[in-house]
Design an enzyme around this catalytic site. Structure first.
Site, short mmCIF file in Angstrom:
data_model
loop_
_atom_site.label_atom_id
_atom_site.label_comp_id
_atom_site.label_asym_id
_atom_site.label_seq_id
_atom_site.Cartn_x
_atom_site.Cartn_y
_atom_site.Cartn_z
CB THR B 529 0.92 14.21 4.01
OG1 THR B 529 -0.39 14.71 3.72
CG2 THR B 529 1.96 15.28 3.74
CD GLU B 718 -5.51 8.46 12.45
OE1 GLU B 718 -6.13 7.62 13.11
OE2 GLU B 718 -4.38 8.26 11.99
#
Lengths: 163, 774
Positions: B529, B718
């Site tokens: 992103t 993550e």
């Protein structure tokens, strides 16, 4: 080796196979349909779940000869009411973000289809129990459970509206 | 409501219909003309020497085309890591080996016309081994008389020690009123992507090679394979198909070098798909760690010093071990004036470690957040108040790093999460707090904070983008960054659509085909992103600039008379203002006088790697008699800047939480110390959370904005996993009064009978009935 016939998604597939060929290999290799996924080949992950006479089975630990002369439904066999339309559970998985990497999706869809056939409006616990043999690593199952529940609700609403 | 048209609005994904209908083609779904199969013979021992291999019977198996032995392949060693080149990537891995260093190490390979023939040939290969003494424990591996794994690299099993520091640690402890010290241990876990690793290598045309593979890092794979095969990169094409998850699993090459050699030897495309056993024993795991954490705190609750010494078990090969260790040193989300981090990356004969969602951070976060709970208890402070008192804010730096934060919305995380937690409590109180509780269970909450990164925290992340405007005004977005199932293609298309003023349905994404898409470091470090998104935003600007230039030439006006705002061009000509959509402008440029294609491109080197932040609450019910634990609720509030696709952000958090639940509660790669065999070799002996193991998951998105991000966005992937384990163990500690220093808790808390339900797979009514028949 023997010749067997299995009806997959309404079409007959005949092939000469050895007795130890799995239903998963029959579907993927003999019938050439790749929608059913091989995740573990040992009956642990559920990615290969298909319907055998309407009941979900792990295709990787089912022998093809166990399905001889029987009806098998795979993800390719799910379809909506009109041609080209998605099955309502497929649509719900899309609408409610039940899909990420998609490797568990075909198996999840087949379990959901069998569940909703048997129980049109399952509770969350029913859904969790039904998919407890299907592993997913992306979603935490949250949106999958939600998608199945919403599929059921929307279907009932729609049928109610039709009456 | 989003202030943008496309960004900030959720979309289920560009490829979901293909996936839902089974039409998405994953690696094993591809078949090339003339394709044959490959399989790898793997070491059954953790440490051994291959004395001899008798291939005579294997060669006579019908269908066998080629058998490769350790001495048939180039002796050149490589590093399987999909990170960009670095001296830290020690090249210690052979393609095939006669000196296996872990159970699952590659000994030999076979190509045959069917999978069955491959299996048969592997069984007929007669290998004579001499077993050697293995070492599995990091501390033992550092002892003088430990078996040395890589004498060619150095005189010890220490790969590297990575350090970071801030202030003066001794001063910090002197300034402290309380000193806390503890040893924490975390397990090796497996990514367990649902799709096993696989590849098809076609080197049948001499001098060229095409690879279809499960890869998070196609451009690094191209570089490594080109080097191993002696080809230039233009002659190696890596195609990334649909992928069944990644989580770091495919940030390393797996069977590609072997498949490439088999293909070259047979002149046929060769497909190798890992079995689940190979996934469990021969693809990477998260580094298990032993962490000595020491904290100095002033009595009013300010952390003065934090000293970390950690031993990371990297297994038989270094892969990116040292980089994983260093990454762990840059993820502490508190203002700590005196900080010292020493992380030792150590070889053992355990499973090879590499990238797993969180990359060195979940280990340290577990230790740090567990210790902060001890601190809060000792000081009589609320655990959230203690953390907020020390938390970094915008303008601060993370200890051991040099860039000030441009955004931090941790306060918003706490506010939203606490509101939700109170709502859950209130609902519970209506039922006297006994809802779903059986005697003698006790309920408790725990909390943990963390940060992660948006792109590699060593600032090596780079992405590129090409925006091609077709003659009808629709757009092909070419990206080198691989969508591995998380939905990055959709997010990147949203960023392009927003910038170009067109609809998402007017954009098609090609993401990761090295023949047609531009270089990208790879899908890791939660880069897509932020790093990829910035590359797209820049390419969009380049397109607009070029289109304005062309329009100005056509109209014979200075470029300054043409602007692009609110999704359209505005031309201030002699006849007044004229508005043109992207479509109209494209028509004029493509088919007008002079004619030209419209393509914008960009490269974005991530000079910032802004940390996203998370706060996680876990509620547990502990049976005070058996100490069995049930998870009731997990709330995770995340500051991901401005979410591009809010529902997909939430979905990422759901999955991240489930991996955190597994990390805390059940997952561990176990090695039998006596036999040296890895016990966790399939999904029966390695449990990941199933639907019934999951508590209610609640996600809050903080009000955040990252000035350096595309439309204010940071990363999420993550981050979501990182704080979960400590939140859970802190809740258990709260209920039981026992601090937990080791995960998974199954060992520490296992009474005579396992508290965990039997694996639910066997409970599935559908499957049980079938089992009777088998």
């Amino acid at each position: 080796m023997r010749e067997i016939r299995i009806e997959i998604n309404g079409s007959n597939y005949t092939s000469r196979i050895s007795d130890n060929l799995t239903l998963l290999d029959f579907i993927r290799e003999e019938a050439g349909m790749s929608g059913t996924k091989r995740g573990c080949d040992s009956g642990h992950c559920g990615s290969c779940t298909v319907l055998l006479e309407g009941r979900p089975v792990y295709a990787c630990i089912t022998l093809a000869i166990q399905a001889e002369g029987k009806k098998v439904t795979t993800v390719e066999g799910l379809e909506g009411d009109a041609a080209g339309q998605l099955h309502y559970i497929q649509q719900a998985f899309i609408d409610h973000y039940g899909i990420q990497c998609g490797f568990c999706t075909p198996g999840m869809l087949m379990v959901a289809a069998a569940l909703l056939e048997e129980k049109p409006l399952p509770e969350t616990e029913d859904i969790k129990a039904a998919i407890s043999g299907n592993l997913c690593r992306c979603t935490g199952y949250t949106n999958i459970v939600h998608s199945i529940r919403m599929a059921a609700e929307d279907k009932l609403k729609q049928e109610g509206g039709d009456e | 409501m989003s202030k943008y048209r496309v960004v900030g609005n959720s979309h289920p994904g560009l490829s979901v219909a293909e996936i839902a209908t089974g039409r998405g083609r994953y690696t094993d779904d591809w078949k090339l003309p003339g394709m044959v199969y490959g399989m790898i013979l793997r070491s059954p021992f953790a440490h051994a020497i291959v004395k001899s291999i008798d291939t005579s019977e294997a060669e006579s198996v019908p269908g066998v085309l080629k058998i490769l032995l350790p001495w048939d392949v180039p002796s050149k060693r490589y590093n399987c890591s999909g990170n960009p080149p670095s001296p830290l990537l020690i090249q210690d891995e052979p393609i095939l080996t006669d000196h296996p260093l872990h159970m699952g190490d590659r000994i030999a390979a076979v190509a045959a016309t069917s999978r069955k023939a491959c299996r048969e040939a592997l069984m007929q290969l007669k290998v004579e081994y001499e077993e050697l003494k293995p070492v599995f424990d990091v501390m033992k591996a550092l002892e003088k008389d430990a078996p040395l794994l890589h004498p060619e690299i150095g005189g010890s099993n220490l790969v590297k020690t990575m350090e970071a520091a801030e202030g003066n640690i001794n001063t910090g402890f002197e300034e402290s009123d309380y000193i806390f010290e503890e040893i924490y241990e975390t397990p090796a876990i497996q990514n367990v992507s649902l799709e096993p690793n696989g590849c098809i290598c076609d080197a049948s045309v001499p001098g060229k090679m095409t690879v279809i593979s499960t890869s998070q890092t196609p451009f690094q794979e191209r570089r490594i394979l080109a080097d191993l095969m002696g080809l230039s990169e233009n002659n190696v094409r890596i195609i990334k198909p649909f992928m069944g998850g990644g989580f770091g699993e495919r940030q390393q090459l797996h069977s590609q070098p072997v498949a490439a050699l088999l293909s070259r030897a047979t002149g046929r495309p060769v497909k190798i798909i890992h079995s689940r056993e190979e996934q469990m024993t021969a693809s990477v795991v998260r580094h298990s760690t032993r962490i000595r954490m020491k904290m100095g705190v002033a009595k009013e609750g300010l952390i003065r010093a934090m000293q970390v010494e950690a031993w990371y078990n990297t297994g038989a090969y270094a892969t990116h071990g040292p980089i994983v260790v260093a990454a762990g040193s840059r993820k502490t989300n508190y203002r700590i004036p005196h900080y010292e981090f020493k992380g030792h990356c150590v070889y053992t004969n355990g499973p090879v470690s590499g990238a797993v969602r969180g990359y060195g951070n979940p280990q340290i976060t577990f230790a740090r957040e567990s210790m902060l709970n001890m601190v809060a208890q000792k000081l009589g402070m609320d655990p959230i108040a203690l953390r907020l008192k020390n938390h970094v804010q915008t303008g601060d730096r993370l200890p051991g790093t040099d860039h000030p934060l441009l955004s931090c919305a941790v306060n918003s995380c706490v506010e939203k999460g606490e509101t939700l937690r109170k709502a859950i409590e209130e609902e519970d109180m209506k039922n006297n707090g006994q809802q779903g509780l059986s005697h003698p269970e006790k309920k408790a909450w725990g909390v943990a904070f963390c940060c992660h990164t948006s792109g590699p925290s060593n600032r090596e992340g780079m992405s590129s983008s090409i925006v091609m405007v077709n003659d009808d005004g629709s757009v092909n977005l070419l990206m080198g960054s691989a969508d591995i199932g998380q939905g990055s293609e959709t997010v990147l298309a949203q960023i392009a659509a927003e910038g170009l003023g067109i609809g998402l349905e007017e954009i098609s994404v090609t993401a990761a085909d090295t023949a047609t898409t531009p270089y990208d470091t790879g899908t890791f470090a939660s880069s897509q992103t932020y790093v990829g998104g910035n590359a797209v935003a820049l390419a969009v600007e380049d397109v607009k600039k070029k289109m304005i230039q062309r329009l100005s030439e056509i109209r014979k006006l200075p470029p300054s008379d043409i602007t692009f705002e609110n999704g359209r061009f505005t031309v201030s000509g002699p006849e007044g203002l004229e508005h043109l959509t992207l479509k109209d402008a494209t028509k004029q440029i493509t088919f007008g006088a002079g004619g030209s294609i419209i393509a914008g491109s960009s490269s974005y080197k991530a000079v910032e790697a802004p940390p996203p932040f998370a706060v996680c609450w876990a509620q547990v019910a502990v049976d005070m008699k058996t100490l069995s634990v049930r998870l009731l609720n997990i709330i995770e509030a995340v500051d991901v800047g401005n979410p591009v696709n809010p529902e997909k952000v939430k979905a990422q958090v759901h999955g991240g939480v489930s991996m955190g639940v597994g990390y805390a509660m059940m997952e561990e790669i176990q090695v039998d110390q006596r036999t040296g065999k890895q016990i966790s070799s399939d999904l029966l002996h390695y449990q990941t959370p199933l639907s019934r193991d999951m508590p209610g998951i609640h996600v809050c998105l903080a009000e955040g904005w990252e000035p350096s991000g595309p439309f204010g966005a940071k990363s999420v992937g993550e981050l979501a996993t990182v704080p979960v384990a400590a939140a859970i163990t802190n809740a258990i500690a709260q209920a039981t009064g026992t601090a937990i220093t080791r995960i998974p808790i199954t060992d520490a808390f296992r009474p005579a009978a396992s508290p965990w339900p039997k694996r639910a797979a066997t409970e599935s009514p559908a499957v049980t009935s079938e089992k009777e028949g088998v």
